[in-house]
Design an enzyme around this catalytic site. Structure first.
Site, mmCIF file in Angstrom:
data_model
loop_
_atom_site.group_PDB
_atom_site.id
_atom_site.type_symbol
_atom_site.label_atom_id
_atom_site.label_comp_id
_atom_site.label_asym_id
_atom_site.label_seq_id
_atom_site.Cartn_x
_atom_site.Cartn_y
_atom_site.Cartn_z
ATOM 1 N N PRO A 23 0.724 -1.091 0.183
ATOM 2 C CA PRO A 23 -0.069 0.144 -0.039
ATOM 3 C C PRO A 23 0.855 1.405 -0.205
ATOM 4 O O PRO A 23 0.412 2.298 -0.176
ATOM 5 C CB PRO A 23 -0.620 -0.106 1.159
ATOM 6 C CG PRO A 23 0.049 -0.881 2.078
ATOM 7 C CD PRO A 23 0.720 -1.818 1.403
ATOM 8 N N ASP A 46 4.458 2.691 -11.385
ATOM 9 C CA ASP A 46 3.545 3.911 -11.559
ATOM 10 C C ASP A 46 3.760 4.432 -10.117
ATOM 11 O O ASP A 46 4.502 4.134 -9.252
ATOM 12 C CB ASP A 46 2.386 3.463 -11.982
ATOM 13 C CG ASP A 46 1.766 2.304 -11.679
ATOM 14 O OD1 ASP A 46 1.692 2.212 -10.362
ATOM 15 O OD2 ASP A 46 1.156 1.396 -12.409
ATOM 16 N N LYS A 68 1.261 8.725 -13.882
ATOM 17 C CA LYS A 68 0.480 9.694 -14.224
ATOM 18 C C LYS A 68 1.024 10.916 -13.329
ATOM 19 O O LYS A 68 0.520 12.113 -13.390
ATOM 20 C CB LYS A 68 -1.132 9.433 -13.969
ATOM 21 C CG LYS A 68 -1.511 8.424 -14.840
ATOM 22 C CD LYS A 68 -3.155 8.301 -14.458
ATOM 23 C CE LYS A 68 -3.507 7.508 -15.266
ATOM 24 N NZ LYS A 68 -4.333 6.344 -14.856
ATOM 25 N N GLY A 100 -0.120 -1.851 -3.999
ATOM 26 C CA GLY A 100 -1.395 -2.676 -3.086
ATOM 27 C C GLY A 100 -1.143 -4.152 -4.008
ATOM 28 O O GLY A 100 -0.123 -4.704 -3.909
ATOM 29 N N ASP A 101 -2.135 -4.732 -4.210
ATOM 30 C CA ASP A 101 -2.344 -6.255 -4.984
ATOM 31 C C ASP A 101 -2.638 -6.097 -6.206
ATOM 32 O O ASP A 101 -3.603 -5.282 -6.812
ATOM 33 C CB ASP A 101 -3.373 -6.989 -4.141
ATOM 34 C CG ASP A 101 -3.554 -8.181 -4.798
ATOM 35 O OD1 ASP A 101 -2.655 -9.167 -4.708
ATOM 36 O OD2 ASP A 101 -4.504 -8.508 -5.365
ATOM 37 N N THR A 129 -3.303 -5.157 -0.330
ATOM 38 C CA THR A 129 -4.437 -4.125 -0.954
ATOM 39 C C THR A 129 -4.687 -3.038 0.216
ATOM 40 O O THR A 129 -4.698 -3.181 1.414
ATOM 41 C CB THR A 129 -5.514 -4.893 -1.330
ATOM 42 O OG1 THR A 129 -6.079 -4.186 -2.100
ATOM 43 C CG2 THR A 129 -6.315 -5.263 -0.112
ATOM 44 N N MET A 183 -10.708 4.465 -4.858
ATOM 45 C CA MET A 183 -10.952 5.754 -5.892
ATOM 46 C C MET A 183 -12.401 6.377 -5.836
ATOM 47 O O MET A 183 -13.011 6.630 -6.730
ATOM 48 C CB MET A 183 -10.843 4.881 -7.303
ATOM 49 C CG MET A 183 -9.447 4.508 -7.529
ATOM 50 S SD MET A 183 -9.276 3.561 -9.224
ATOM 51 C CE MET A 183 -10.079 1.728 -8.468
#
Ligand code: SAH
Length: 263
Positions: A23, A46, A68, A100-101, A129, A183
């Site tokens: 995480p 990322d 991003k 996370g996962d 996660t 999210m």
């Protein structure tokens, strides 16, 4: 049989590992993930994966950023898939490091499909996660006898993403389960109204945990009727929303000590 020039120059494809970085805190990666990074020849990473984990890779490892971050080109999922295939086709071992996962809101399905279509071997290394880490840092059991016997992982992003399968929030409101919403911060106003319309009390407790396991971590507590005032964050840190009575399990358990004694 004689080989063409192309066949001679294409080595046996390497293998790809989809590795869960955990995480946030670097030491929450698994030992297996750590071992695989330590022999990676290419790594695609990322923003959610802790950048310190790249120090585990050999110095010769090619590091490719596919996130991003502001000011950088953000790679599309299609570009990431073809980059994975192309790098593996150079015969190297490739790690796709994901926050996370990898199998939880991680776009792993598209990557697995692209690799299978190209005949490239792939292995998945699970990770911790966000929901599990948030539960740990905020000390909120996702399940608790007498309070919640089911957990749902849902994405709030589907509200905005027309390609995604929509979430039936009203139905979620009737489940009696702990809801872990990934999210979801930008759409929490709409989500909260739908959950209330689906039967949840407006005073159902909510926890919003941002940057869980990192030094910048924060935990905000409120209730459904607070809507998106609870999730507003100028820093736009990744945050997970937990909705359900487990958020105030200590109070509930203290008021019903007989329940614990009856174990
Ligand atoms: N594969 C990841 C999820 C990727 S989706 C996993 O298994 O955790 C990205 C979302 O995950 C973020 O928008 C946020 O909702 C959640 N998230 C990821 N890291 C987080 C963290 N450290 N703290 C809180 N939420 C996090």
């Amino acid at each position: 049989m004689s080989q063409t020039a192309a066949q001679i120059s294409s080595p046996t494809p390497g293998k790809v590992w989809l590795v869960g970085a955990g995480p946030g805190a670097a030491d929450l990666i698994t030992v297996r993930g750590q071992n695989i990074l330590s022999s990676a020849e290419v790594v695609l990473y990322d923003d959610l994966a802790n950048a310190d984990l790249l120090n585990l890779c050999p110095v010769t490892c090619e590091r490719i950023y596919v996130g991003k971050r502001a000011g950088c080109h953000s790679a599309s999922q299609r570009e990431i898939c073809s980059e994975l295939v192309n790098k593996a086709r150079t015969g190297r071992n490739v790690v796709r490091l994901k926050g996370g996962d990898p199998m939880t809101f991680g776009r792993a399905g598209e990557e697995l499909q692209a690799l299978a279509d190209a005949g490239i071997a792939c292995e998945i290394v699970p990770g911790v996660t966000a929901a599990a880490s948030v539960a740990a840092v905020a000390e909120l059991p996702l399940t608790q006898r007498g309070i919640a016997s089911a957990v749902v992982f849902a994405t709030g992003h589907a509200c905005a993403d027309r390609g995604a399968t929509p979430v039936n929030w009203r139905a979620m409101g009737a489940l009696g389960a702990t809801l872990c919403i990934y999210m979801g911060t930008r759409h929490f106003g709409v989500i909260a109204s739908e959950l209330i319309a689906g039967g949840l009390n407006p005073d159902t407790p909510v926890a919003v945990v941002a940057d869980a396991t990192l030094p910048t971590q924060s935990v905000r507590l409120g209730q459904l009727s607070d809507g998106d005032t609870l999730t507003a964050d100028p820093a736009r840190r990744p945050a997970l929303i937990i909705v359900g009575d487990v958020v105030r399990w200590r109070e509930i358990s203290a008021a019903a000590p007989a329940m614990a004694a009856a174990e």
